[in-house]
Design an enzyme around this catalytic site. Structure first.
Site, PDB file in Angstrom:
ATOM      1  N   GLY A  87       0.805  -1.210   0.000  1.00  0.00           N
ATOM      2  CA  GLY A  87       0.000   0.000   0.000  1.00  0.00           C
ATOM      3  C   GLY A  87       0.840   1.262   0.000  1.00  0.00           C
ATOM      4  O   GLY A  87       0.357   2.349  -0.291  1.00  0.00           O
ATOM      5  N   GLY A 121      -0.045   6.125   1.308  1.00  0.00           N
ATOM      6  CA  GLY A 121       1.086   5.574   0.569  1.00  0.00           C
ATOM      7  C   GLY A 121       2.417   6.230   0.888  1.00  0.00           C
ATOM      8  O   GLY A 121       3.422   5.952   0.242  1.00  0.00           O
ATOM      9  N   ASP A 251       1.990 -11.116   7.114  1.00  0.00           N
ATOM     10  CA  ASP A 251       2.424 -10.314   5.959  1.00  0.00           C
ATOM     11  C   ASP A 251       3.807  -9.720   6.191  1.00  0.00           C
ATOM     12  O   ASP A 251       4.399  -9.159   5.269  1.00  0.00           O
ATOM     13  CB  ASP A 251       1.416  -9.205   5.647  1.00  0.00           C
ATOM     14  CG  ASP A 251       1.099  -8.341   6.848  1.00  0.00           C
ATOM     15  OD1 ASP A 251       0.672  -8.899   7.872  1.00  0.00           O
ATOM     16  OD2 ASP A 251       1.306  -7.123   6.780  1.00  0.00           O
TER      17      ASP A 251
HETATM   18  P1  AMP Z   1       2.673  -2.781   7.976  1.00  0.00           P
HETATM   19  O1  AMP Z   1       2.018  -2.581   9.309  1.00  0.00           O
HETATM   20  O2  AMP Z   1       3.704  -1.765   7.670  1.00  0.00           O
HETATM   21  O3  AMP Z   1       3.161  -4.172   7.803  1.00  0.00           O
HETATM   22  O4  AMP Z   1       1.535  -2.544   6.899  1.00  0.00           O
HETATM   23  C1  AMP Z   1       0.371  -3.312   6.853  1.00  0.00           C
HETATM   24  C2  AMP Z   1      -0.412  -2.993   5.608  1.00  0.00           C
HETATM   25  O5  AMP Z   1      -0.804  -1.621   5.612  1.00  0.00           O
HETATM   26  C3  AMP Z   1       0.348  -3.197   4.311  1.00  0.00           C
HETATM   27  O6  AMP Z   1      -0.553  -3.658   3.353  1.00  0.00           O
HETATM   28  C4  AMP Z   1       0.830  -1.812   3.988  1.00  0.00           C
HETATM   29  O7  AMP Z   1       1.076  -1.639   2.624  1.00  0.00           O
HETATM   30  C5  AMP Z   1      -0.329  -0.960   4.460  1.00  0.00           C
HETATM   31  N1  AMP Z   1       0.084   0.399   4.811  1.00  0.00           N
HETATM   32  C6  AMP Z   1       0.829   0.778   5.856  1.00  0.00           C
HETATM   33  N2  AMP Z   1       1.016   2.112   5.855  1.00  0.00           N
HETATM   34  C7  AMP Z   1       0.376   2.607   4.771  1.00  0.00           C
HETATM   35  C8  AMP Z   1       0.213   3.905   4.217  1.00  0.00           C
HETATM   36  N3  AMP Z   1       0.744   4.997   4.785  1.00  0.00           N
HETATM   37  N4  AMP Z   1      -0.512   4.006   3.092  1.00  0.00           N
HETATM   38  C9  AMP Z   1      -1.051   2.931   2.504  1.00  0.00           C
HETATM   39  N5  AMP Z   1      -0.925   1.692   2.973  1.00  0.00           N
HETATM   40  C10 AMP Z   1      -0.215   1.510   4.095  1.00  0.00           C
HETATM   41 MG    MG Z   2       4.255  -4.990   6.366  1.00  0.00          MG
END
Ligand code: AMP
Ligand code: MG
Length: 499
Positions: A87, A121, A251
Site C-alpha cells: 500500500g 502511501g 504479511d
Molecule cells: P505494515 O504494518 O507496515 O506491515 O503494513 C500493513 C499494511 O498496511 C500493508 O498492506 C501496507 O502496505 C499498508 N500500509 C501501511 N502504511 C500505509 C500507508 N501509509 N498508506 C497505505 N498503505 C499503508
Molecule cells: Mg508490512
C-alpha cells in the site's frame, strides 16, 4: 543506473499491479549506502546526485524498472485480512548482485497504489531513518535482514497526528514474498497461482532444494521445510540480541527468513521476556519471549495455505505439514542454544547448558539487567579465571547483585570444565565472546534523539549511528555514549508503526 533484470513481473498479472510512483516536490538524498550500492553494481555517487534523488524518490522511473505493487494478504494480530498488498511500497525491479544473488529494489513511501486502502502511501522521515539505521545494524550484527540502499526526503509533508516531513526509503530484500502472499492466493482458492508462487520462491531462495525435488507437491513441502528452518534460525538470532520485532504478522514474515518491516521494533534495554514496545500490541502478542511461538504460528499459516498443493486429500496433507511444523521446536532450541553458548563462551555442548541458560535469564529478569551490557561485560569476566573488578562491573548491572554472585560460580564451573577439556585459552574465549556479544545495538533512546535531530535538519547523529553500528562488535571507546544504557527517565517505553 540500475541493471534491472525483473522476474516477479513475469508471474501472472494477479500477482501484482503496475503502478507509477507519485512525483514529489523537492527530493533530496539524505543517505546512500555505499557498500550495498557496490554489491548491487550501482554507482553510489550517481545515487547521491540529483539524478539519483529523482530515481530514489520515484520522480523518474529508471530505465529497466517495472514498477509494481505486490498483492498479499495476512493475519494481523491474529485476524485474517484477505486483501493487503503493497500500500505504500513499489517494487522497482530486481538486480543480480556481484555475489550472484538476486535482490528486490523497492521504494517505500512512494505514494498510493491499488492496495493503499485508506492510506496515503507515504512515509515520514522518522520511520524511514529508523528503518535505515536498524536494518543496517541488523546486517552488521550478522542477522538476516532486508537492507537500506538509500533515504531521500521528499520536500513535502505527510499528515499523521501532526504534519511531518516526508521521506522515501529504498529497501533491498532477497525477496518480498511473504507468508501473506501465499495466503492471498489460498484465500482465493487459486491453486495455479499457489503452484507458480511455490516454484518461483523455491527456485529464487533455495535453488539447491529446488533442484532436488520434482512436482508442485514436493516443492511446496520442501519450501515449507526451508522456511521453518530459516525462521527457527532467525528468531534464535533475534533472541540473542534482544530484538523485539513488534509486528510479527504473517504479511511481515518473509519466505527468505530475512527480518522485514521495521515498524515498531525495538531492542531490549533491561531484560524482560514480557517486554513489548508497540503501542498497538495491547495484549503483548508479540512480546519478546513470545517470538518463537509466534514464528511457529505464522509458519502454520503458511502450511495451511499450501495444503491444497501438497495433497488433495486434506488429512494426508495435514499429516505431512504437521510433521514438518513439529521440527520447529527442536530446530529453534538447537539454534537458540548455539547462540547462547557462543554468548557465554562455551564452545561445546553439554546437557546442563539449557538449565544454566534458563537460570541466568530468570535472574536477569528479576534484576532489571541491561541485556546488551550484561553479555558484553561478561566477555571481560571470561578473560581470566578470577577477575574481581570485571565481576563487579557485571554485578553493578543487577538490582540484586546476589543474583549474579549466585549464578557466576555455576558458569565458571562450566568454563573450568571447558578448560580441563582442552578448550580455547581464556583470551581466545573472551575474544570469541566479543564477536557474539555486541557492544553497540541501536538503542531506542538514541534512535529517538537521532530522529528529533533529523527533523530539525541535523543529520549528524544519524550518520554517526550508522558508522558506529556498522562495527557493533568492536570496542569504540570514543563512542561509549552510544553503548550506554538509558537512564530510567531516558527509557523508551512505547514505539509506533509510523504508518
Ligand atoms: P505494515 O504494518 O507496515 O506491515 O503494513 C500493513 C499494511 O498496511 C500493508 O498492506 C501496507 O502496505 C499498508 N500500509 C501501511 N502504511 C500505509 C500507508 N501509509 N498508506 C497505505 N498503505 C499503508
Ligand atoms: Mg508490512
Amino acid at each position: 543506473m540500475f541493471a534491472f533484470d525483473n522476474q516477479y513481473v513475469r508471474l501472472p498479472e494477479r500477482f501484482w499491479r503496475k503502478v507509477a510512483p507519485t512525483v514529489v516536490k523537492a527530493p533530496r538524498v539524505l543517505a546512500v549506502n555505499g557498500p550495498l550500492a557496490d554489491l548491487l553494481g550501482v554507482d553510489a555517487a550517481w545515487l547521491a546526485s540529483q539524478a539519483g534523488a529523482d530515481a530514489l524518490s520515484g520522480n523518474v522511473v529508471p530505465a529497466g524498472a517495472d514498477p509494481i505493487a505486490l498483492a498479499y494478504a495476512g493475519h494481523q494480530f491474529g485476524g485474517f485480512n484477505p486483501q493487503l498488498g503493497d500500500g505504500r511500497a513499489i517494487l522497482l525491479g530486481e538486480i543480480v548482485g556481484k555475489d550472484g544473488l538476486r535482490r528486490d529494489v523497492q521504494l517505500k513511501g512512494s505514494g498510493r497504489t491499488p492496495f493503499s486502502r485508506g492510506g496515503d502511501g507515504r512515509a515520514a522521515l522518522g520511520p524511514v531513518l529508523r528503518e535505515y539505521v536498524v536494518s543496517e545494524a541488523m546486517f552488521a550484527l550478522g542477522i538476516p535482514t532486508t537492507r537500506s540502499l538509500a533515504a531521500v526526503e521528499t520536500g513535502e509533508t505527510v499528515q499523521r497526528e501532526v504534519p511531518l516531513p516526508g521521506a522515501v526509503l529504498t529497501r533491498v530484500a532477497r525477496s518480498h514474498v511473504r507468508v501473506g502472499t501465499f495466503q492471498f492466493f489460498a484465500a482465493r482458492q487459486d491453486r495455479e497461482a499457489l503452484e507458480a508462487l511455490t516454484t518461483h520462491t523455491l527456485e529464487l531462495l533455495y535453488p539447491d532444494t529446488a533442484a532436488s525435488v520434482t512436482g508442485a507437491s514436493e516443492s511446496a513441502l520442501a519450501l515449507l521445510d526451508r522456511a521453518i528452518a530459516a525462521h527457527a534460525y532467525l528468531v534464535a538470532r533475534w533472541m540473542g540480541v534482544g530484538f523485539v520485532h513488534g509486528v510479527m504478522n504473517t504479511d511481515n514474515t518473509s519466505l527468505s527468513g530475512e527480518t522485514i518491516d521495521y515498524g515498531p521494533c525495538a531492542f531490549l534495554d533491561e531484560y524482560d521476556p514480557a517486554k513489548r514496545f508497540s503501542s498497538i500490541d495491547h495484549q503483548g502478542r508479540y512480546a519478546f519471549g513470545n517470538q518463537p511461538q509466534i514464528a511457529l504460528w505464522n509458519l502454520a499459516r503458511l502450511a495451511e495455505a499450501l495444503l491444497e498443493v501438497i495433497d488433495p486429500v486434506e488429512d494426508v496433507a495435514a499429516e505431512k505439514v504437521t510433521e514438518r511444523l513439529d521440527t520447529f521446536a527442536s530446530r529453534f532450541n538447537e539454534a537458540y542454544a548455539e547462540v547462547m553458548r557462543a554468548k557465554l563462551g562455551i564452545p561445546t555442548k553439554d546437557e546442563t547448558d539449557n538449565a544454566l541458560i534458563a537460570d541466568l535469564f530468570e535472574r536477569l529478569a528479576g534484576s532489571e539487567v541491561d541485556f546488551t551490557l550484561f553479555f558484553r561485560r561478561l566477555c571481560d569476566v571470561a578473560a581470566s579465571e578470577v577477575a574481581p573488578s570485571a565481576d563487579l562491573n557485571v554485578a553493578e548491572l543487577f538490582a540484586h547483585p546476589g543474583a549474579w554472585y549466585d549464578w557466576a560460580p555455576r558458569w565458571r564451573a562450566r568454563l573450568a570444565a571447558e578448560r580441563a577439556g582442552g578448550g580455547p585459552s581464556d583470551e581466545q574465549r573472551s575474544a570469541a565472546m566479543r564477536a557474539a556479544n555486541p557492544a553497540f545495538i541501536p538503542r531506542n533512546h538514541r534512535i529517538e534523539e537521532m530522529i528529533a535531530a533529523a527533523r530539525k535538519g541535523d543529520l549528524a547523529p544519524f550518520q554517526r549511528m550508522n558508522l558506529v553500528l556498522a562495527r557493533p562488535y568492536v570496542e569504540q571507546p570514543e563512542n561509549a555514549d552510544l553503548a550506554r544504557a538509558p537512564k530510567r527517565e531516558e527509557r523508551v517505553t512505547a514505539t509506533f508503526c509510523g504508518t
